[in-house]
Every structure is written in structure tokens, then in C-alpha cells.
Design an enzyme around this catalytic site. Structure first.
Site, PDB file in Angstrom:
ATOM      1  N   GLU A 189     -27.899  47.922  80.571  1.00 48.73           N
ATOM      2  CA  GLU A 189     -28.284  48.563  81.830  1.00 48.73           C
ATOM      3  C   GLU A 189     -29.567  49.337  81.598  1.00 48.73           C
ATOM      4  O   GLU A 189     -29.778  49.877  80.511  1.00 48.73           O
ATOM      5  CB  GLU A 189     -27.211  49.576  82.269  1.00 48.73           C
ATOM      6  CG  GLU A 189     -26.045  48.990  83.001  1.00 48.73           C
ATOM      7  CD  GLU A 189     -25.011  50.036  83.378  1.00 48.73           C
ATOM      8  OE1 GLU A 189     -25.170  51.216  82.993  1.00 48.73           O
ATOM      9  OE2 GLU A 189     -24.029  49.674  84.028  1.00 48.73           O
ATOM     10  N   ARG A 218      -6.676  55.772  85.841  1.00 44.88           N
ATOM     11  CA  ARG A 218      -5.692  56.728  85.315  1.00 44.88           C
ATOM     12  C   ARG A 218      -5.919  58.070  85.990  1.00 44.88           C
ATOM     13  O   ARG A 218      -6.885  58.233  86.728  1.00 44.88           O
ATOM     14  CB  ARG A 218      -5.902  56.913  83.803  1.00 44.88           C
ATOM     15  CG  ARG A 218      -7.316  57.405  83.508  1.00 44.88           C
ATOM     16  CD  ARG A 218      -7.518  57.911  82.107  1.00 44.88           C
ATOM     17  NE  ARG A 218      -8.770  58.625  82.007  1.00 44.88           N
ATOM     18  CZ  ARG A 218      -9.952  58.104  81.692  1.00 44.88           C
ATOM     19  NH1 ARG A 218     -10.042  56.808  81.448  1.00 44.88           N
ATOM     20  NH2 ARG A 218     -11.034  58.843  81.621  1.00 44.88           N
ATOM     21  N   ARG A 248     -13.772  72.420  79.349  1.00 52.37           N
ATOM     22  CA  ARG A 248     -12.817  71.874  78.370  1.00 52.37           C
ATOM     23  C   ARG A 248     -12.943  72.688  77.087  1.00 52.37           C
ATOM     24  O   ARG A 248     -13.922  72.545  76.350  1.00 52.37           O
ATOM     25  CB  ARG A 248     -13.132  70.407  78.068  1.00 52.37           C
ATOM     26  CG  ARG A 248     -13.045  69.515  79.278  1.00 52.37           C
ATOM     27  CD  ARG A 248     -13.219  68.067  78.854  1.00 52.37           C
ATOM     28  NE  ARG A 248     -13.273  67.184  80.002  1.00 52.37           N
ATOM     29  CZ  ARG A 248     -13.185  65.864  79.930  1.00 52.37           C
ATOM     30  NH1 ARG A 248     -13.044  65.280  78.759  1.00 52.37           N
ATOM     31  NH2 ARG A 248     -13.245  65.113  81.009  1.00 52.37           N
ATOM     32  N   GLU A 276     -18.458  52.786  86.841  1.00 48.47           N
ATOM     33  CA  GLU A 276     -17.208  52.141  86.420  1.00 48.47           C
ATOM     34  C   GLU A 276     -16.037  52.795  87.125  1.00 48.47           C
ATOM     35  O   GLU A 276     -16.203  53.828  87.789  1.00 48.47           O
ATOM     36  CB  GLU A 276     -17.016  52.244  84.897  1.00 48.47           C
ATOM     37  CG  GLU A 276     -16.859  53.673  84.383  1.00 48.47           C
ATOM     38  CD  GLU A 276     -16.747  53.745  82.859  1.00 48.47           C
ATOM     39  OE1 GLU A 276     -17.462  52.998  82.173  1.00 48.47           O
ATOM     40  OE2 GLU A 276     -15.933  54.557  82.377  1.00 48.47           O
TER      41      GLU A 276
END
Lengths: 458, 139
Positions: A203, A296, A342, A292
Site C-alpha cells: 500500500e 472481535r 493503555r 481493515e
């Protein structure tokens, strides 16, 4: 088995997401069986679940990644459904297929959804055929000569990607033609070993980009909803570090276009359960491109929950039981601004090197608008076998700047000793003027906190 | 303990766990490491096995389940049991099987002695590392 009512769930995961799922199950009156490796027998999720079942040694390849063992654990404990969480087997079609064969409900999409969207070459083609813009790219490249030809056509820099890759794995940035040969050969060797699928494609690399993604969910009744977008542009080595919702650079028209594109893709494959459609927003050309789909529940799902007020894990369970989602599209609204950091057991001063070990002190922040999803506590031994995520600190306030200030205050209150963590690094981000002004991109962390720290990402 | 050494210590312990090494001593300037493998560790969730059985009797060894699955004391439903109380077993003898869906895995004794007790029920789910037999070891 696609759907049936169930009362006992086996959770095939660990850490904070295992605890998150246990809590959702408990709220819904469901019994929980937690599959644990030997290293996680004494974890907080293990102490919280109704029952644990030890599935193997600490290494994930011998425990959390064993489909047959997990199915056997579910059958032997009377569980009727399996929740895979994220990571491990969550995007391996083998698990839902095995569930189907043994009469168990998989709390997630169908195997065919995972398989189709896991093939990035197929997914790109499908999106393009539906009229959704995709980043200028190539078909499969098999030889160096094909790679050279594609790169010349696309223009440097280019990204070499694995058809089976996800979350930044199996990805190589090629800045200029002189680097192509070494990058291509390296990528080919790596993806063969990592994914057992050596297909590569290329890409064009968009250097001034934001990563924007749309949460979607589909049920067995033909309902397909979006739950607004997240901005996950702050990444290090393609691994997300800070996520926000909503994305403040999108106009309402662009936002609607993004939602429509996401729903078009999900509708095409009649997607079921929770999924995320990821896009790249080119900040120079003001255009978005499909990147993409992740099939989940995502690590960063709490920022969506905070602005919409919807418990996405409970909705996953409702859908798996064959029930209709509890919401209609016009009943879902976004309010306020949420940020997630995180928190990992890594040393930012030492190239983000993982720092497993015993947590000696754990003083967590609290107060209005603060949520902490974690499995850690003082005395907990962070094992070295898994990713280094200690928890996710989420702050919600009415506006973005207030949320940033709230996050900085929460980070200042968060005291962990015994191991190194990324808390000091996040405080630097929250105080950075560029970040506060929203002048960020997917390579902002690497450009701002250079030199780029060495070592592996977590 | 310096946090940067923790990962290396875990790796050392992992090497020990997977090998036959029973004891490991290491000393470098400013760092001392000594670990002893506990050969009769008590696994959790043991129905019907008293801690006394596991710890107080000298020479008693445990045969643990090498994987999670359904415990079978015979290869076929009608076949004779492979091992039971009072029976002598050698290190290489197969004392049972673990069935995981369509696959059956043998459980080698790993110890020479007389079986004192069967700790797991035939046909029931056993967890990884769950005690299956107690064996009075012949040295």
C-alpha cells in the site's frame, strides 16, 4: 452452533478482559468458568469467576491457544458458550468452527466472517467493489520484481503488509527504493513464520494520517448498528497507546460518510456480533480509506461505552443468545469525550522494555468520570508470558480538553511501584501542547518523543 | 530486586520448570539467585485428596495429568484397567489416558513403585497438572 439460550459461559482469555467479561456475565445472571494457564491460577479473574479450569502450562501456545483443550474444558464443565475476548483465539476461525461441531455457542462472529475479513487482500477488494475507498495498493506480490513494479507505481514511501496480518504485525515501512529489497525479503520470512500464510501486498504509505475506526454490531434479526467512531491515532510501532471517542477532526458530513461506509461493508457479509471497521484519514487530502476489519471486541471498546452508555459486552452476549439488540440506531447517541490510556508494564526510559515482576504498591485513581479496567492489585506478580497490559484507564468529561486534564489528574494519582510502567509517558502526552490542540497523526509519538526508543513493542 | 532483571529470573525459572534441573544456584557481583524445585507441589481443586497424602508420607510421589481432558483408566470402555491400588508400575508404564475430543494421549507413570491411590474418577474431566495417582516410590 450460531445461537441458543445459555446459562454458563467459558471465558477463553485472561487479564482485564477476562474480568470485564465475568462482570458482564454476572450482571446477566450467567455462571462463569474461567480457563486459566498455570501462571494465572491465582489471578483476580480466577478468584472472581464461579469456577476455574486449568488448561495448561504458562506459555500461551500450550494453553490459551489450544482450541481442542478449550472445547474440552467447556464440555467437561457444562459450559454452553465460549467468549474469546480479544487476542489469543478471538480471530481464529478454528474456534467458532469447533464450537459449532460440539454444540457450543461462540460469542462472536461466524467463522466465515473471521476468515473473510482476516484476508486483507480479499477485504480490500470487497470494499473497493462496494465503492468504499481503499488506500492505493497492489494485488498480491510474490517476487521482488513485482514488489519493485508496484512500489514504483504507488510511489514511495510504501508499506509491505501481510494478507493474514493484523494490528501492525507483519508490516514493513519502505521509505525509499534502496530499502525495498531488504524490507521485502525480511517481510516474506517473517510472515511465513508468524502466520503460516506468506501472501504479501503493498500500500502507499500515508504519512500524515489518523487512524479512525467505527464500532459496529449485528444481530440475528437483521439489525446492524454503528456505535460512533474512535480516534486511535496515537500509536507506537503500529500498536495503539491512546484512544479517544469521538474523533474531533471529522465534520458531521464526514462522520456520516464513515458510518455509512462501515455499515455497507458489514452489511455485505451479513456481519454478526461486535466488529470494528478501521479507516485511515489522510489529513492532507481530507479523504478516508478503508484499512481493515477486526472481527472481535477491541481493547479500546470502553471509550465507545463511555460516550454511548452501551455495554458492548452485554450486547455481544444478548446477540449470541439469539436476542435482538436492545437498541435501535436512533436510540444510540454520543455524548461527551472519552480518552483511554493503555497502562503497561514497560519501561519507557529503556525502549519500552517489558517489566514483569511483583507489584508492590497499587494506588488507583478514582473520582467523577474515571473508569479503570484492570486485573492488577498490590502483591500481584505480573507474569512474563503474555502482553504487558496492566489495565486501561478511561476518563470521560464533557469536552476533549477537560478529558485530557481529567486524565492527567488520574495519571498523577495512579501510583504503582515494584515495576516500571508507562504512566509517566502518558503524563508527558497529556501535557503536550500539540496533543492538546489535536495536532496528531499515527507517527506523532515517534516523531515527538524521538529518538525512537529501541526494543520490541508490547 | 531490579525490575530489569525480573524477566531474566522468570526465564531461568521457566528453564528449570521445563528441564530436569532440581536446584539452581547463581552468583554474580551484587546478585545472588537460588531456586529449588518443589517436586510435590499441591495443585488446586483436588477433590478427595487430603494434603496429608501429598505432603506427609515419605516416598510418596504423584502422577499428574499431563494435559486437560477426560481421564480414562483403560484405553477402551470394556478393557481392563491399566493401573489400580497395590499394582506395581515402572517409569515407562502407561497408567491411563487423557482424551481430548478425538485424540487420546497416554499418561506415563514417570515413577517406579506401588500405586497407593487413584485420585481421579474414570471418565471425568481432569485439569492440567491434576493428581491422578499417588505412588509409593521404590528407590
Amino acid at each position: 452452533m450460531d445461537t441458543k439460550d445459555f446459562s454458563r459461559v467459558l471465558i477463553a482469555n485472561r487479564g482485564e478482559i477476562a474480568l470485564r467479561i465475568i462482570r458482564a456475565c454476572r450482571d446477566l445472571g450467567l455462571e462463569t468458568i474461567l480457563a486459566v494457564s498455570e501462571a494465572d491460577r491465582q489471578s483476580l479473574p480466577a478468584k472472581t469467576a464461579d469456577r476455574t479450569v486449568c488448561i495448561g502450562p504458562p506459555k500461551a501456545a500450550q494453553s490459551y491457544l489450544q482450541v481442542d483443550t478449550l472445547i474440552c474444558a467447556a464440555l467437561g464443565t457444562g459450559a454452553e458458550a465460549i467468549h474469546p475476548g480479544y487476542g489469543f483465539l478471538a480471530e481464529q476461525p478454528d474456534l467458532p468452527e469447533a464450537c459449532e461441531r460440539h454444540g457450543l455457542v461462540f460469542i462472536g462472529p461466524k467463522a466465515e466472517h473471521i476468515r473473510k475479513m482476516g484476508d486483507k487482500i480479499w477485504a480490500r477488494k470487497m470494499a473497493r467493489d462496494l465503492g468504499v475507498p481503499v488506500i492505493p495498493g497492489s494485488k498480491r506480490v510474490e517476487t521482488l520484481a513485482e514488489a519493485e513494479e508496484s512500489a514504483d507505481r504507488l510511489g514511495y514511501p510504501v508499506l509491505i503488509k501481510a494478507a493474514a496480518g493484523a494490528g501492525g504485525r507483519g508490516m514493513k515501512l519502505v521509505p525509499k527504493a534502496a530499502d525495498l529489497k531488504s524490507c521485502f525479503l525480511e517481510a516474506a520470512g517473517e510472515v511465513r513464520a508468524a502466520f503460516g500464510d506468506d501472501r504479501l501486498f503493498m500500500e502507499h504509505y500515508i504519512s500524515n494520517a489518523r487512524h479512525v475506526e467505527v464500532q459496529v454490531m449485528g444481530d440475528h434479526w437483521g439489525n446492524l448498528l454503528h456505535f460512533f467512531e474512535r480516534d486511535c491515532s496515537l500509536q507506537r510501532r503500529h500498536q495503539k497507546m491512546v484512544e479517544e471517542a469521538p474523533c474531533r477532526v471529522l465534520t458531521p458530513e464526514l462522520q456520516e460518510g464513515l458510518f455509512e461506509a462501515a455499515l455497507t461493508i458489514a452489511r455485505q457479509i451479513q456481519y454478526l456480533n461486535a466488529g470494528t471497521i478501521e479507516f485511515i484519514w489522510d489529513q492532507d487530502l481530507k479523504k478516508f480509506y478503508f484499512l481493515e476489519m477486526n472481527t472481535r471486541i477491541q481493547v479500546e471498546h470502553p471509550v465507545t461505552e463511555m460516550i454511548t452508555g452501551v455495554d458492548l459486552v452485554k450486547e455481544q452476549i444478548r446477540i449470541a443468545k439469539g436476542k435482538e439488540m436492545a437498541y435501535r440506531q436512533d436510540e444510540i447517541s454520543a455524548e461527551g469525550h472519552a480518552i483511554e490510556c493503555r497502562i503497561t508494564a514497560e519501561s519507557p526510559e529503556n525502549g519500552f522494555r517489558p517489566c514483569p515482576g511483583e507489584i508492590q504498591e497499587w494506588k488507583a485513581p478514582s473520582g467523577f468520570g474515571i473508569r479503570l479496567d484492570t486485573h492488577c492489585y498490590a502483591g500481584y506478580l505480573v507474569p512474563p508470558y503474555y502482553d504487558s497490559l496492566l489495565g486501561k484507564l478511561i476518563v470521560k468529561e464533557p469536552g476533549r480538553l477537560e478529558a485530557i486534564d481529567g486524565m492527567d489528574r488520574a495519571l498523577a494519582e495512579f501510583h504503582i511501584s515494584g515495576i516500571d510502567t508507562t504512566i509517566p509517558f502518558y503524563r508527558k502526552i497529556m501535557k503536550n501542547d500539540q496533543y492538546r490542540r489535536g495536532e496528531i497523526s499515527t507517527n506523532w509519538i515517534e516523531n515527538t518523543f524521538s529518538p525512537v526508543p529501541a526494543g520490541e513493542s508490547g | 530486586m531490579r525490575t530489569e532483571t525480573n524477566k531474566e529470573i522468570f526465564e531461568l525459572l521457566e528453564v528449570m520448570r521445563e528441564s530436569g534441573i532440581e536446584e539452581l544456584r547463581m552468583e554474580t557481583p551484587g546478585f545472588k539467585f537460588h531456586a529449588i524445585k518443589n517436586s510435590i507441589a499441591e495443585p488446586p481443586g483436588l477433590a478427595g485428596v487430603s494434603p496429608d497424602d501429598l505432603s506427609s508420607r515419605k516416598g510418596l510421589r504423584t502422577i499428574f495429568a499431563p494435559r486437560l481432558g477426560f481421564f480414562r483408566r483403560a484405553k477402551m470402555p470394556e478393557a481392563a484397567l491399566l493401573a489400580g491400588p497395590g499394582q506395581e508400575v515402572g517409569e515407562r508404564d502407561i497408567v491411563g489416558f487423557i482424551r481430548v475430543l478425538e485424540n487420546t494421549y497416554p499418561v506415563p507413570s514417570g515413577v517406579r513403585g506401588i500405586i497407593e491411590r487413584v485420585c481421579a474418577e474414570d471418565g471425568k474431566l481432569v485439569e492440567f497438572n491434576q493428581p491422578l495417582f499417588l505412588v509409593a516410590e521404590n528407590r
